[in-house]
Structure formats: structure tokens, C-alpha cells
Design an enzyme around this catalytic site. Sequence first.
Site, PDB file in Angstrom:
ATOM      1  N   ASP A  41       0.846  -1.196   0.000  1.00  0.00           N
ATOM      2  CA  ASP A  41       0.000   0.000   0.000  1.00  0.00           C
ATOM      3  C   ASP A  41       0.886   1.253   0.000  1.00  0.00           C
ATOM      4  O   ASP A  41       0.393   2.373  -0.079  1.00  0.00           O
ATOM      5  CB  ASP A  41      -1.000  -0.001   1.161  1.00  0.00           C
ATOM      6  CG  ASP A  41      -0.340  -0.011   2.516  1.00  0.00           C
ATOM      7  OD1 ASP A  41       0.895  -0.151   2.589  1.00  0.00           O
ATOM      8  OD2 ASP A  41      -1.069   0.124   3.519  1.00  0.00           O
ATOM      9  N   SER A  42       2.216   1.030   0.038  1.00  0.00           N
ATOM     10  CA  SER A  42       3.149   2.126  -0.221  1.00  0.00           C
ATOM     11  C   SER A  42       2.957   2.659  -1.639  1.00  0.00           C
ATOM     12  O   SER A  42       3.536   3.686  -1.999  1.00  0.00           O
ATOM     13  CB  SER A  42       4.593   1.651  -0.025  1.00  0.00           C
ATOM     14  OG  SER A  42       4.833   0.467  -0.761  1.00  0.00           O
ATOM     15  N   ASP A  61      -0.798  -6.300  -0.276  1.00  0.00           N
ATOM     16  CA  ASP A  61      -1.084  -5.623   0.990  1.00  0.00           C
ATOM     17  C   ASP A  61      -2.589  -5.406   1.115  1.00  0.00           C
ATOM     18  O   ASP A  61      -3.239  -4.982   0.145  1.00  0.00           O
ATOM     19  CB  ASP A  61      -0.409  -4.234   0.984  1.00  0.00           C
ATOM     20  CG  ASP A  61       0.587  -4.058   2.113  1.00  0.00           C
ATOM     21  OD1 ASP A  61       0.656  -4.924   3.007  1.00  0.00           O
ATOM     22  OD2 ASP A  61       1.308  -3.045   2.076  1.00  0.00           O
ATOM     23  N   LYS A  84      -0.768  -9.498   2.964  1.00  0.00           N
ATOM     24  CA  LYS A  84      -0.091  -8.979   4.154  1.00  0.00           C
ATOM     25  C   LYS A  84      -1.040  -8.030   4.881  1.00  0.00           C
ATOM     26  O   LYS A  84      -1.767  -7.274   4.229  1.00  0.00           O
ATOM     27  CB  LYS A  84       1.199  -8.244   3.784  1.00  0.00           C
ATOM     28  CG  LYS A  84       1.906  -7.601   4.988  1.00  0.00           C
ATOM     29  CD  LYS A  84       3.333  -7.178   4.677  1.00  0.00           C
ATOM     30  CE  LYS A  84       3.475  -5.851   3.982  1.00  0.00           C
ATOM     31  NZ  LYS A  84       2.868  -4.706   4.716  1.00  0.00           N
ATOM     32  N   GLU A 135      -1.336  -5.471   8.669  1.00  0.00           N
ATOM     33  CA  GLU A 135      -0.579  -4.831   9.753  1.00  0.00           C
ATOM     34  C   GLU A 135      -1.211  -5.137  11.103  1.00  0.00           C
ATOM     35  O   GLU A 135      -2.433  -5.158  11.238  1.00  0.00           O
ATOM     36  CB  GLU A 135      -0.549  -3.306   9.539  1.00  0.00           C
ATOM     37  CG  GLU A 135       0.219  -2.895   8.295  1.00  0.00           C
ATOM     38  CD  GLU A 135       0.360  -1.385   8.155  1.00  0.00           C
ATOM     39  OE1 GLU A 135      -0.041  -0.631   9.059  1.00  0.00           O
ATOM     40  OE2 GLU A 135       0.892  -0.964   7.111  1.00  0.00           O
ATOM     41  N   GLU A 160       9.229  -3.490  10.916  1.00  0.00           N
ATOM     42  CA  GLU A 160       9.559  -2.173  10.361  1.00  0.00           C
ATOM     43  C   GLU A 160      10.025  -1.222  11.462  1.00  0.00           C
ATOM     44  O   GLU A 160       9.344  -1.038  12.476  1.00  0.00           O
ATOM     45  CB  GLU A 160       8.333  -1.582   9.626  1.00  0.00           C
ATOM     46  CG  GLU A 160       8.614  -0.198   9.032  1.00  0.00           C
ATOM     47  CD  GLU A 160       7.650   0.218   7.927  1.00  0.00           C
ATOM     48  OE1 GLU A 160       6.810  -0.595   7.504  1.00  0.00           O
ATOM     49  OE2 GLU A 160       7.767   1.375   7.484  1.00  0.00           O
TER      50      GLU A 160
HETATM   51  O1  KIV Z   1       3.705  -1.121   1.641  1.00  0.00           O
HETATM   52  C1  KIV Z   1       4.902  -1.467   1.751  1.00  0.00           C
HETATM   53  O2  KIV Z   1       5.751  -1.188   0.895  1.00  0.00           O
HETATM   54  C2  KIV Z   1       5.279  -2.245   2.925  1.00  0.00           C
HETATM   55  C3  KIV Z   1       6.720  -2.618   3.088  1.00  0.00           C
HETATM   56  C4  KIV Z   1       7.577  -1.439   3.351  1.00  0.00           C
HETATM   57  C5  KIV Z   1       6.904  -3.679   4.097  1.00  0.00           C
HETATM   58  O3  KIV Z   1       4.430  -2.568   3.713  1.00  0.00           O
HETATM   59 NA    NA Z   2       2.412  -1.611   3.442  1.00  0.00          NA
END
Ligand code: KIV
Ligand code: NA
Length: 266
Positions: free
Chosen positions: A45-46, A84, A114, A116, A182
Site C-alpha cells: 500500500d506504499s 497488501d 499482508k 498490519e 519495520e
Molecule cells: O507497503 C509497503 O511497501 C510495505 C513494506 C515497506 C513492508 O508494507
Molecule cells: Na504496506
Amino acid sequence: QRRVRVPHLQAMKERGERWAMLTAYDMYTAEIFDEAGIPVLLVGDSAGNNVYGFETTVPVTVDHLLPLVRAVTSAARRAMVVADLPFGSYQASPQQALATATRFMKEGLAHAVKLEGGAPMVPEVELLVRAGIPVMGHIGFTPQSEHVLGGYKVQGRGAGAERLVADARALEAAGCFAVVLEMVPAPVAAEVTAAVRIPTIGIGAGPECDAQVLVWQDMAGLRGGRAPRFVKKYADLRGDLRAAAQAYADEVAQGVFPAPEHSFEA
Ligand code: KIV
Ligand code: NA
């Protein structure tokens, strides 16, 4: 070549082999990182900060990420592709998490998801794993909660270290196949890595993690401005692309491009 799967990552931890994960949000980067032998690609989600121009990951939605996941899965031949789960798409209930993860698996053709959070996310993780969806955890600094955490801050210092170990153990027991750490002090990340049998994947978490992850635009120097301390730049794509754009514009202005070899005859 065969697809990287959960048991391969487990076996690498048992052999003490370290590996690298990168984010990817489109077809070419997925192809290139796959060719480079990166075993796991994260459609993070980055994308909020690195594709869509948001300041945080908070505004990112399933509709933002799904097409990117589909692009990456269609291009990566060997890498495991992890999607994510965006903020607000899984925290309401295990049922909501399952519905969202199912979309990423069915429509995005992701191989894993993934999410959080530590111990509080155990019910969500358990339901997804029971449904056959591999789940990667993410603890330490969790960007989706940055408004609660008070900005980009190292997590797990002092008494927080114990909680981090407990969170990692809870995620492992719930069935996570790996966990991202992280912005965690290196010695604490080492402690977590020793405390669980699943691989730990560090970002700003020191060298003792089983694996590392970076956002690809950070790693390749595409991003402008100052990068966080934990980033190492392995290329200067921003400088290279700027120079290419300038060279192209100059040649057009000078009438050098297109040359006869770029043009069609009558
Ligand atoms: O969204 C992302 O890029 C991440 C990584 C930095 C682990 O969650
Ligand atoms: Na992320």
C-alpha cells in the site's frame, strides 16, 4: 522455473539463507525483479506514496491496489506475489478480512496477503489461513496507524521489545508464514528473529532478520528528496531518467530526432 512458495521461504530460514523482498506495482518492474531472482514481490500500500501521490498509505483502497496486483502477478513468473490489505479493508472483522483477501486472491491472482498488526489481528489471520490464504504479518512501525503512533518512529524500544516478541509469536501461532519488522532496533529484531520459526523480513530492523525489504523506488533512487535512514540507493534512476528526458527534448528541439532510421519511406 517453479513458483516460490511458503515452504521455500521456511527452508531458507532453516538453512540460514538470507533473501531480499522488493515492492512492485507494475508489469516491467515485476518482470525485472523476477529476472533478478527476487523471490518475493510485495504490492504494498506504499503505492499510496510511490504511485498515487498521497502523503500516507491511509487513503489507499482495494480498488487502487487490485489492478496493480493483477499487473504484477501476470508478469512475475517465479516470484511469490504478496498483496497488501489496505487500511480499513480488514480491521472491522475476520469476515471483512476474508472478503478482502479473497478479492486479492481471485481478482488479483495474488499468492498471499499482508496485513498490519500483532496479537489483536490473530482472529483475522486465523480465518484467512483456515481459508487457505497465506498471510504475512507486519509489526513494529505500521504506517496505516501512523496517526496513533505519532509519525515515523522506531518501535519496540525499552518495554516495547517484549510486546514485539509476543506479537511475533502470536502471529506465528495464528499461522502467518512470515512477518515484516519495520523500524525496530537491530538487537530487538534479532531477538524476534530468534524467537520465531517463521522468517522475519526487516525494513529499518538491522542485519539479523532472515530477509530484508525495501520500496523499489527508494532502492533504485527514483524517489526525490531525502530518503529514510534505512534506505540504501543502488541506482540513480531519477538522475538517469531526467537526463534521458532532457536529451530527448533537446534532440527534438534541434531537429536531430527523429533521424531517417526512425522514419518511414514513401
Ligand atoms: O507497503 C509497503 O511497501 C510495505 C513494506 C515497506 C513492508 O508494507
Ligand atoms: Na504496506
